[in-house]
Each structure stands twice: as C-alpha cells, then as structure tokens.
Scaffold this motif. Structure first.
Motif, short mmCIF file in Angstrom:
data_model
loop_
_atom_site.label_atom_id
_atom_site.label_comp_id
_atom_site.label_asym_id
_atom_site.label_seq_id
_atom_site.Cartn_x
_atom_site.Cartn_y
_atom_site.Cartn_z
N PRO A 119 43.03 52.69 40.68
CA PRO A 119 42.33 51.26 40.30
C PRO A 119 40.90 51.46 40.33
O PRO A 119 40.09 51.03 39.65
N THR A 120 40.39 51.91 41.58
CA THR A 120 39.08 52.36 41.64
C THR A 120 38.78 53.85 41.74
O THR A 120 37.70 54.17 42.33
N TYR A 121 39.48 54.63 41.12
CA TYR A 121 39.16 55.94 40.80
C TYR A 121 39.03 56.92 41.90
O TYR A 121 38.48 57.99 41.76
N ILE A 136 27.35 50.60 43.80
CA ILE A 136 27.59 49.73 42.76
C ILE A 136 28.95 49.00 42.64
O ILE A 136 29.22 47.94 42.60
N GLN A 137 30.11 49.79 42.86
CA GLN A 137 31.47 49.45 42.96
C GLN A 137 31.40 48.45 44.11
O GLN A 137 32.01 47.41 43.76
N GLY A 171 34.09 51.52 47.84
CA GLY A 171 34.63 50.84 46.36
C GLY A 171 36.15 50.37 46.50
O GLY A 171 36.44 49.21 45.98
N SER A 172 36.76 51.36 47.26
CA SER A 172 38.35 50.78 47.24
C SER A 172 38.64 49.48 48.04
O SER A 172 39.16 48.60 47.84
N LEU A 173 37.97 49.51 49.21
CA LEU A 173 37.98 48.31 50.27
C LEU A 173 37.52 47.09 49.47
O LEU A 173 38.07 45.92 49.49
#
Lengths: 404, 89
Positions: free
Chosen positions: A102-104, A163-164, A136-138
C-alpha cells in the motif's frame, strides 16, 4: 491465548506481553513467545489459502487479537524471474516484490502489525525513527487507525518519502543528523511517553514479527516448501532474523518439511553487518556512511549480531555491493523483469549476482530474493545513469531517421 | 556537574531517570561512581568485564564508541545518556 508473553532473546527471562522492549535483567532485546499448541489447533493451510490476500491471512501466527489496521499489506507479487535468472545463470529464481504494498515498501507488513498492537494497547500516539519507508507506512496506517503520528527522520532523506508522511497528516521531525541520531532522539521520546507506541522501539517485539510473513508467503507460494537459499537486504538485520524465524514457525506447526535454508545478506559497501561477516570481524558500529542507499544506512544495527549468527550458522554469506553495482542491478531487474525496485532492492540483486558469480549459489538452487520497496521512491540517483531521451522535431521523417 | 539520564528499564535499580553527578572526569569514572551507588547496575551492565552491547552510552548525543570510549572526557554541564540499543526496522 496465542501470545504467551515476551522473552529476552539473550537471558531468556520472561515478561508479560506489554509495550516493553528491553530485559530488566540483562538489557537484551525482547521477542514474542507464542503458544504453539494454540496455533497448531487454529491454523491450517486451507484456512490460510481461503484467507484475505494480505498478510492477515496469517493472523493465527501474528501477535494481535483485535481487528487489524489493514491497508492491504502483504501477499504481494511472487514472481518466477525467468529472464533475470537466465542472465544470472539461475533456473529457479523467485522474487517477492514488495514494491506493490500500500505505501510501496515491505514496511507496511511490520507497521500494520505494530499499529494494530498500539490500538490494542490503547496508545495515544504512534511514532518511529525512519530512513523514509517506515515514515510513509506509519503515517498511512496511523491515518487509517485515527491515531496521531510523530516521525523522526534524518536530514536529507528522499523527498518522496517525506511527502508520503506529510500527506497522511503525520508530524514529521527532521533531525539534523544521521538516522542513528534521529533514532536516539526517538528512543528518548519513547522513554518519556510510555503511552505512545514507537513501532520500532517499544512495540518492536510485535512489529518485527510482521516481517515473518515474508517467510510464510515464500513457503506458501512454493507449494508449502522452503527454498534452498534466500537473499535479504540488511539495514538493522531485523528482516533477515524475522524471515529465519518465519521458516522455523512453519516447520514447528508441520506446514513444511524441515530444511536448512541458507541465509545470505546484502548491504551497501562499508556497513557493519556485511563487513563483519565478510571479513570475519565482530559487528562494530560505523559513524560515517557513504552510500546513496539511505534506507539501508544504519550505522548501529540492533539486530546485527543475530543476523551475522544466522548467516554463519546456515552456511550463507553477506555481500557488500558498491553503489554503482546497485544502480546497475536496479536497471538489470527493470530491463529483464519489468520491476522497478528501490535502491535497497538493487542491493539485493547486486548481492545475488555476486553470490552466483562466486559460486555460492548453484544454478539449480531454489532461491528467493526479497525486493523491499518501489523504485519511484529513490528515482533521483538512478536518473543520471539512464539514457537521455531521443529528441526530434514533430515530423515523422525525423523519427524514421532515429530507427534507421 | 554531569547530568545523567537513564532509560526506564534502569529505574528499578536507580530509583529515578535523572541524576546529577559531581567529581568525575571521564566516562569510566562516572561508571565507577554509578556502580558504587547502584551495585546491581554493575552486575547487569558488565559481562565478563565488558559493557553489554545492548546499552549504548552517549555524551551530549554522541555515541562514546565514536568518541574515546570509556576514556571519553567529561566536563561540567555535559549530559550522559544511557539508551537501549534499538535501531532500524
């Protein structure tokens, strides 16, 4: 209950399953202890195969009881890499491609578990120190769970990764220093705020087990068998440890036959774990890290000694490709398999290439190599190594000249 | 005066997370003083005479392994922090 408690990985002292991460007897790190009888009773291969197409198909093996915070991480692409295999001289090369999470990145696996655990503990906020992917994931999982997130990143990480984190509404704290500095500050913050869940600090025992799903998936998709060898990128060494334990779990419940899988690690040149394995030294911290692979640039790897031990006892090796090799490997993978991986994935492939060339992997070995993130996250350093565009005037004849 | 910060896992031994220590010139002196005041800390921090690798010591935010190790000099106002060795994903 599936989770019995926590246990020190060094002295074995046992603790309740709380948000703690350090043994009070010897200060060693803690890990989750499971009730394997419970798991054997509840988990079956058929149940897994019928389960969601995410890491939560393995929920019976994961240390949470509540409804997961799930963005769909895991059960990513499992690719038989015929083309790359041909170039490298491998007949049975498989890739787990976590660039499509999902967040690559693979961090969605560990974060999904850790944020679920934070929810279970009723924590007021979540946080982490990050080289970028974790940020990004968190942020994304915290947004889904509706918990505030505080992210500590080192100065100079890839802008895409910040940015994410920002777009998902996290507070991003850019620390004027390296990842290790950001991590030290985050650890101090975690110590001050015990009701905050720092996923890779006080939730670490739970968090780390999310990566075991990378082992479960490999085995399931190989028809419930284990590979001969794996190649794993290393930063702290935690991922390699988790994959090792994941294979053990499956043996323990009888889902696969026992097998001595050979564990190989790969880390950019000059970093502690590969250096220690390759040159027969102990894992010593490195202050200055001269690599473009920021996501693996941890100078003080907490799981380094454990990763080294696994590599050595399984008869594997650790490679330390230079940045130029990593970039060439990213390009090779992209051109042969159509997968654009981040630089850390390039380190995996560059390490794999060296291992084959050195005769450490046989052409018929079943090999699983782990690609941990998406190439668009670290695109800038690649750009200067790519062909420039072909420029023409807007006339057919000019194009015909190009291909003549 | 040296400011010393402990992680929460030390509290059952040290009773608190922050103390101030006088009259020490280097990290090894500080450890000696802490070991006198909190003998249990010595048992747990030292294994075969070596500091456990699971606790890192920082002087003003810098890991002593990147400074001068236990010989790292301390001066008035310095901050020494003990932190569990946890990092990365």
């Amino acid at each position: 209950m599936k989770v019995v408690g926590l246990k020190c990985r060094i002295c074995g002292k046992e603790f309740p399953a709380e948000a703690i991460y350090t043994c009070d007897n010897c200060f060693g790190p803690l890990e989750v202890v499971y009730d394997w009888e419970w798991i054997k009773e509840h988990a079956t291969k058929e149940k897994i195969e019928r389960g969601p197409k995410s890491l939560w198909r393995y929920k019976d093996f994961l240390p949470v009881d509540v409804e997961p915070v799930d963005l769909g991480a895991g059960y990513t692409k499992f690719v038989k890499a015929e083309n790359l295999g041909k170039v490298l001289g491998l007949k049975n090369l498989f890739l787990i491609d976590d660039s499509v999470n999902p967040t690559y990145s693979f961090k969605d696996r560990v974060v999904s578990v850790a944020v679920t655990k934070a929810k279970e503990f009723g924590m007021k906020a979540v946080g982490c120190a990050s080289t970028g992917n974790l940020a990004g994931s968190l942020s994304a999982h915290a947004a889904k769970a509706n918990i505030p997130a505080y992210i500590f990143v080192p100065k100079g990480i890839e802008k895409n990764k910040i940015i994410q984190a920002l777009v998902h509404g996290a507070t991003v704290v850019e620390v004027d220093g390296t990842y290790d500095d950001a991590n030290r500050v985050a650890t101090e913050v975690a110590e001050e705020h015990p009701d905050w869940g720092f996923v890779n600090i006080n939730l670490r025992p739970y968090y780390a087990d999310g990566s075991k799903t990378l082992a479960y998936e490999a085995a399931e998709r190989l028809g419930w068998t284990l590979p001969d060898q794996v190649v794993v990128p290393m930063a702290s060494g935690a991922l390699l440890n988790a994959i090792f334990r994941g294979f053990r779990d499956l043996e323990r419940v009888g889902f696969v036959d026992e097998k001595d899988v050979i564990f190989n690690g790969s880390q950019p040149y000059g970093l502690p774990i590969s250096r220690a394995v390759k040159y027969g030294k102990s894992v010593e911290p490195v202050k200055k890290m001269d690599t473009i692979v920021h996501s693996l640039a941890i100078g003080n790897p907490a799981d380094g000694i454990f990763a080294k031990e696994i590599i050595e006892k399984t008869g594997g090796f650790a490679e330390d490709p230079k940045d130029e090799e990593t970039i060439e490997a990213v390009k090779l993978l992209a051109k042969t398999e159509g997968i654009f991986t981040e630089l850390a994935g390039g380190v995996t492939i560059a390490g794999l290439k060296r291992l084959v060339e050195d005769g450490r992997i046989d052409s018929s070995d079943v090999v699983v190599a782990y690609l941990t993130g998406n190439g668009l996250k670290t695109a800038d350093p690649i750009l200067e190594y790519l062909n420039d565009t072909v420029k023409i005037k807007p006339r057919l004849e000019e194009f015909e000249e190009v291909i003549a | 005066m040296i400011k010393v910060k402990f992680p929460s896992v030390f509290v059952q031994i040290t009773g608190k997370r922050r103390i101030e220590v006088d009259g020490v010139e280097k990290v090894s002196d500080l450890l000696e003083k802490l070991f006198q005041d909190f003998p249990k800390l010595k048992d747990r921090l030292l294994k075969d005479g070596e500091l456990t690798p699971f606790i890192n010591i920082f002087v003003n935010g810098e890991d002593i392994r990147h400074l001068n190790g236990l010989e790292t000099k301390l001066s008035d106002g310095d901050e020494v922090t003990f932190i569990p060795a946890i990092s990365g994903g």
